[in-house]
Design an enzyme around this catalytic site. Sequence first.
Site, PDB file in Angstrom:
ATOM      1  N   GLU A 265       0.889  -1.163   0.000  1.00 47.54           N
ATOM      2  CA  GLU A 265       0.000   0.000   0.000  1.00 47.54           C
ATOM      3  C   GLU A 265       0.921   1.205   0.000  1.00 47.54           C
ATOM      4  OE1 GLU A 265      -1.274   3.047   1.316  1.00 47.54           O
ATOM      5  OE2 GLU A 265      -1.997   2.146   3.172  1.00 47.54           O
ATOM      6  N   CYS A 302      -1.970   8.312   4.297  1.00 43.27           N
ATOM      7  CA  CYS A 302      -2.075   7.846   2.912  1.00 43.27           C
ATOM      8  C   CYS A 302      -3.376   8.313   2.274  1.00 43.27           C
ATOM      9  CB  CYS A 302      -1.968   6.329   2.854  1.00 43.27           C
ATOM     10  SG  CYS A 302      -2.926   5.527   4.118  1.00 43.27           S
TER      11      CYS A 302
END
Length: 528
Positions: A265, A302
């Site tokens: 990720e 993120c």
Amino acid sequence: MIPAGQSLIGFSTGAPGGAVFRAFDPARAADLEPVFHSVSVVELERAVQLAATAAPAWAKLTGAARNRFLRLIADKLDRHAAVLAEKAVQETGLPLARCTGEVARTSGQLRLYGEAAERGDWLDARIETAQPDRKPLPKPDHRSMLRPLGPVVVFGSSNFPFAYSVAGGDTASAFAAGCPVIVKAHPAHPGTGELVGRLVVEAVKECGLPEGSFALLFDAGFEVGQALVRHPLVKAVGFTGSLKGGRALVDLAAARPEPIPVYAEMGSINPFFILPGALAERAAALVDGLHASATVGVGQFCTNPGLIVLQRSAAAEKFVKDLAAKLTATPEAAMLTPGIRKAFVGNTAARTQQPGVTVIAQGKTAMACGAAPVWFETEARTFLGNPGLSSEIFGPSSLVVWCRDRAELLDVARQLEGSLTATLHAGASEAAEQGELIDLLSAKAGRLILNGYPTGLEVSQAIVHAGPYPATSDGGRSTSVGTRALVRWTRLICYQGFPDALLPPELQNANPLGALRMVNGQFTRAAV
Ligand code: NAP
């Protein structure tokens, strides 16, 4: 609880030796005690061998046993929350309330995944019973389900010292799926990692699980991480971090004689579209909401909204002016590491030099590791002609893209790379007309948000934290957050013509665990 600076391998600690490093207090710009020792090649090998030895026992562990283990870790985290949070504050510069809250989020996550493991519905058990008399050929009995892959290596993230670190999402979901875990400790918060790791080892012992169930390995560089990804006994990798780091590990895993999955990720720009109707209805609330979302955690999320897309109008210009004033007045705070801060300073300086890009907000900084918002604006045609403007700047920096009209706004949406999220703010009468934009965004992101904010991710059964490349390495086919995350650590297996006694309980006729199964095309918890 004081960290000792040594790796945790099975029920022993790694011997001192090898390259060393220290944790760093970014708020005070000072090194912290103790010295952390890189794990030796011999000890790394022992950790992997132990995990491989534990893997068959883990594959047979009942969901109830895995739930018990995960709940025990969660209880231990909660019991030691104060001391853990205090250590994390020292090592990350994050506020105490955030660190304390993150411990609770992590224990909640462990319990959620434990419950999923025990319920067993996620295993996708399917049964097609035999039809021996079928013509022209008899139909065999087929029973399939997901089975654990074996030892999983987890690279925790720098920005979540608990929730995506040693006992965080990837570790919890791998345990819940029935896999032993080896964590490569993140050097941004090694002491926090060690304290959490010791609690995991305690839980392994108290549950009577094999010694190789868990290991935590320290390293001053890349060698340990890369050796783990290359190791033939490692079967999958979870990673949260940079595109560069994630991509390096994906390429390494793909080049192995036996390639293995790397679920990386790697962050994203999280486009945030604001339509005229939304500004007409709630411009002031949007200023506050977007400011909060873009500055929380010094922008080190993120899901940080990194690209703000608007159609130019007097109302939109006032909105951006008000937002820029609030951003400029935002006090600085320490970034997680000097390296992340250096990258932020370098990336914002480079963006300042881009033709057609203007700084619209710049907060003041004085701390050695501090950062304050630096926001930019540009025209859509400049954005469309400069792929470099699509790259994420990790930290409190976003780019406002001005579109002349609706067609240009759709062109921006069309050009976007993969993201974890895409947000759309629309007025009450506008939302229903956004079909084309929603279709474009749904091809670009793993989570579409209407009239909300991308940060503040809720861990749930239905959440998706994923997205097309470069947001994640597997094209957004799986998620690293939520109970769907368990399937990443499994593979499918089908048993043909097996008697009941030789099948795993989930596939036995009586359905002793009461899991939801598909039997001859119908979902049911009933026995066969
Ligand atoms: P990182 O540099 O990607 O590092 C993450 C982990 O992977 C660390 O344990 C690191 O080890 C290891 N690693 C990195 N590159 C490697 C390689 N080539 N081979 C083997 N191991 C490797 O991320 P970070 O240190 O957390 O932060 C740096 C940048 O990552 C940030 O500026 C940001 O852009 C991004 N980031 C993204 C997210 C996200 O949500 N996706 C979260 C945090 C950070 P070492 O540290 O020991 O080198």
